[in-house]
Design an enzyme around this catalytic site. Structure first.
Site, PDB file in Angstrom:
ATOM      1  N   CYS A 146       5.626   1.786   0.495  1.00  0.00           N
ATOM      2  CA  CYS A 146       5.748   0.422  -0.037  1.00  0.00           C
ATOM      3  C   CYS A 146       4.437  -0.036  -0.650  1.00  0.00           C
ATOM      4  O   CYS A 146       4.413  -0.582  -1.756  1.00  0.00           O
ATOM      5  CB  CYS A 146       6.168  -0.556   1.062  1.00  0.00           C
ATOM      6  SG  CYS A 146       7.872  -0.364   1.616  1.00  0.00           S
ATOM      7  N   PHE A 180       3.741   1.838  -4.018  1.00  0.00           N
ATOM      8  CA  PHE A 180       4.599   1.551  -5.163  1.00  0.00           C
ATOM      9  C   PHE A 180       4.774   0.066  -5.459  1.00  0.00           C
ATOM     10  O   PHE A 180       5.057  -0.299  -6.596  1.00  0.00           O
ATOM     11  CB  PHE A 180       5.953   2.238  -4.993  1.00  0.00           C
ATOM     12  CG  PHE A 180       5.845   3.733  -5.099  1.00  0.00           C
ATOM     13  CD1 PHE A 180       5.596   4.334  -6.322  1.00  0.00           C
ATOM     14  CD2 PHE A 180       5.941   4.533  -3.978  1.00  0.00           C
ATOM     15  CE1 PHE A 180       5.469   5.707  -6.438  1.00  0.00           C
ATOM     16  CE2 PHE A 180       5.827   5.919  -4.075  1.00  0.00           C
ATOM     17  CZ  PHE A 180       5.586   6.512  -5.309  1.00  0.00           C
ATOM     18  N   GLU A 181       4.589  -0.783  -4.473  1.00  0.00           N
ATOM     19  CA  GLU A 181       4.704  -2.228  -4.715  1.00  0.00           C
ATOM     20  C   GLU A 181       3.398  -2.802  -5.232  1.00  0.00           C
ATOM     21  O   GLU A 181       3.391  -3.717  -6.041  1.00  0.00           O
ATOM     22  CB  GLU A 181       5.098  -2.968  -3.429  1.00  0.00           C
ATOM     23  CG  GLU A 181       6.468  -2.617  -2.873  1.00  0.00           C
ATOM     24  CD  GLU A 181       7.621  -3.156  -3.682  1.00  0.00           C
ATOM     25  OE1 GLU A 181       7.430  -4.126  -4.443  1.00  0.00           O
ATOM     26  OE2 GLU A 181       8.719  -2.606  -3.557  1.00  0.00           O
ATOM     27  N   GLY A 182       2.280  -2.279  -4.730  1.00  0.00           N
ATOM     28  CA  GLY A 182       0.983  -2.851  -5.075  1.00  0.00           C
ATOM     29  C   GLY A 182       0.774  -4.159  -4.329  1.00  0.00           C
ATOM     30  O   GLY A 182       1.705  -4.724  -3.771  1.00  0.00           O
ATOM     31  N   ARG A 221       8.764   6.923  -7.218  1.00  0.00           N
ATOM     32  CA  ARG A 221       9.090   6.449  -5.872  1.00  0.00           C
ATOM     33  C   ARG A 221      10.264   7.234  -5.289  1.00  0.00           C
ATOM     34  O   ARG A 221      10.212   7.673  -4.144  1.00  0.00           O
ATOM     35  CB  ARG A 221       9.406   4.959  -5.906  1.00  0.00           C
ATOM     36  CG  ARG A 221       9.516   4.333  -4.536  1.00  0.00           C
ATOM     37  CD  ARG A 221       9.641   2.830  -4.635  1.00  0.00           C
ATOM     38  NE  ARG A 221       9.440   2.202  -3.346  1.00  0.00           N
ATOM     39  CZ  ARG A 221       9.133   0.926  -3.191  1.00  0.00           C
ATOM     40  NH1 ARG A 221       8.953   0.145  -4.253  1.00  0.00           N
ATOM     41  NH2 ARG A 221       8.978   0.408  -1.985  1.00  0.00           N
TER      42      ARG A 221
END
Length: 146
Positions: free
Chosen positions: A10, A13-15, A138
């Site tokens: 998370c 890939f979310e930052g 992802r």
């Protein structure tokens, strides 16, 4: 269950964003993609910034108390495999438990058809009908855990 793999995915890939922002779906979001706080309140664009440590705590709270139970409700077989469970928890965090609930991916996981489950997982890499590089990466990272 240890959700450190899901949390790492998370975060990658979310930052991180300290200030609230609108995600591509138009939902107020903060930290590592959180749309709700631990107390159940929705994130609002007028909320104050949060620290990276608070965002981490919030992410772990969501994974533990929302996404893990939702994943296991749909795929109880994952209770016995931490790596696979972390992959599907990350999928649910990204796309929502509802997407898993109605998917062929769920059926393949519960049948323990791991090759077909990987294939199904890799199909969830599009936005607006186009393959998105970030989603593709992802899904491939999740598939490696199945």
């Amino acid at each position: 269950m240890n959700l450190s793999i899901a949390a790492s995915l998370c975060k990658q890939f979310e930052g991180f964003r300290s200030k609230p922002y609108l995600c591509p779906a138009g939902v107020a979001t903060i930290g590592y993609g959180s749309t709700y706080y631990g107390n159940g309140a929705k994130v609002a664009l007028s909320d104050p910034p949060i620290s990276e440590a608070d965002a981490s705590d919030l992410l772990l709270h969501e994974l533990q108390f929302t996404y893990l139970p939702g994943t296991l409700r749909n795929c109880p077989i994952l209770l016995t495999d931490e790596r696979k469970c972390n992959a599907v928890v990350d999928f649910c965090y990204n796309l929502g438990i509802g997407r898993l609930q109605t998917s062929t991916l769920k059926r393949k996981i519960n049948e323990q058809d791991w090759e077909a489950a990987k294939e199904q997982l890799l199909l969830w890499n599009k936005g607006g009908g186009k393959v998105l590089a970030g989603l593709d990466k992802r899904r491939k990272a999740e598939a490696l855990l199945l």
